[in-house]
Write an enzyme that holds these catalytic residues in place. Structure first.
Site, short mmCIF file in Angstrom:
data_model
loop_
_atom_site.label_atom_id
_atom_site.label_comp_id
_atom_site.label_asym_id
_atom_site.label_seq_id
_atom_site.Cartn_x
_atom_site.Cartn_y
_atom_site.Cartn_z
N ASP A 71 -8.53 -33.17 -17.17
CA ASP A 71 -9.33 -33.85 -16.15
C ASP A 71 -9.60 -32.87 -15.01
OD1 ASP A 71 -10.42 -36.14 -14.67
OD2 ASP A 71 -8.60 -35.94 -13.44
N ASP A 100 -11.25 -33.80 -11.16
CA ASP A 100 -10.98 -34.27 -9.80
C ASP A 100 -9.64 -34.99 -9.74
OD1 ASP A 100 -11.27 -34.78 -7.14
OD2 ASP A 100 -13.07 -36.01 -7.32
#
Length: 272
Positions: free
Chosen positions: A16, A18
């Site tokens: 991932d 952010d």
């Protein structure tokens, strides 16, 4: 380290962005070292994002600007996964798009026809210049039989001025007015993860998913059959983890307090 750990060593990593590697435009401590180590170990990885607005080149440029080494080919977006999924359902399908440049480009690159009338699909992501007329057109198309596809369910987006409505908020309007639940592509759906696994050329049982959000990253990893590692670098922390796990209805296989701990965990799991 918490939870019971992952029994199989990783053949690849889905990361991932952010909350895991950065906050806004600020690199999270250890993100650069993590990518450098993955390269050194020749452990394949992909950056996986629900963001449908930016092309992979743009995402890579943002990462490099923060000191996190990245190439466009290493980025997997919900826009790319959505376009490819539609193309698999119907080659050359006609799509009406509510979205920005990254989504339009992904649709064109997948061989889809971007149209204003008589679409096979309504493909919707974030659109920060959305008009009522365009919403009305999308609703009309859905009622006329177009299949509704939503790139990602994120209700809110962080910005320098505070939280803003995300693709999921627009999706809530279209779902209510169109009377059709969308086909969901981004996390927590496994569709985006399966797209990224294809790019890695690995199976789910060979791959770990790493993220900071139980309801999206970890849930998507679980749905795809991957091993999952929660990092306490973003949304989830030691104080709220149990609450978020209850809401998400899932738990990670392993938990790392920070990215340096994640580096050590990958190293010990692979024997590198």
């Amino acid at each position: 380290m918490k939870e019971h750990g992952i029994e199989t060593k990783p053949g690849g990593i889905l990361l991932d962005l952010d909350g895991t590697l950065y906050h806004g435009t600020k690199r999270i401590e250890g993100a650069d070292r993590l990518i450098d180590k993955l390269k050194e170990w020749r452990l394949p990885y992909r950056f996986v994002t629900n963001n449908s607005s930016a092309a992979p080149e743009t995402v890579a440029e943002r990462l490099n600007a923060m000191g996190i080494a990245a190439e466009a080919s290493e980025v997997c977006t919900s826009a790319q996964a959505a376009a490819e999924h539609i193309a698999r359902l119907k080659s050359g399908a006609a799509v009406f798009i509510i979205g920005e440049a990254g989504l339009i480009r992904a649709a064109e690159e997948a061989g889809l026809q971007v149209v204003e009338e008589a679409p096979d699909f309504v493909l919707q992501g974030i659109d920060r210049e959305l008009s009522y007329a365009r919403l009305a057109a999308a609703v009309r198309h859905i009622h006329n039989g177009a299949t509704y596809v939503l790139t990602n369910p994120d209700l809110l987006l962080p910005s320098e001025t505070g939280l803003m409505p995300g693709a999921g908020s627009i999706g809530a309007m279209l779902t209510a007015a169109g009377g059709q639940e969308p086909m969901l592509i981004g996390k927590p759906s496994p569709i985006l993860m399966d797209y990224a696994l294809d790019k890695l050329e690995l199976t789910a049982d060979e791959t770990w998913v790493v993220g900071d959000n139980l309801a999206t990253d970890i849930a998507a990893g679980k749905a795809s059959g991957c091993g999952t590692v929660l990092v306490l670098t973003g949304l989830t922390n030691a104080d709220n983890m149990e609450s978020y796990a209850s809401i998400a209805g899932c738990r990670p296989d392993a938990v790392c307090a920070n990215l340096d701990e994640l580096i050590s965990y990958i190293s010990s799991s692979t024997g590198i």
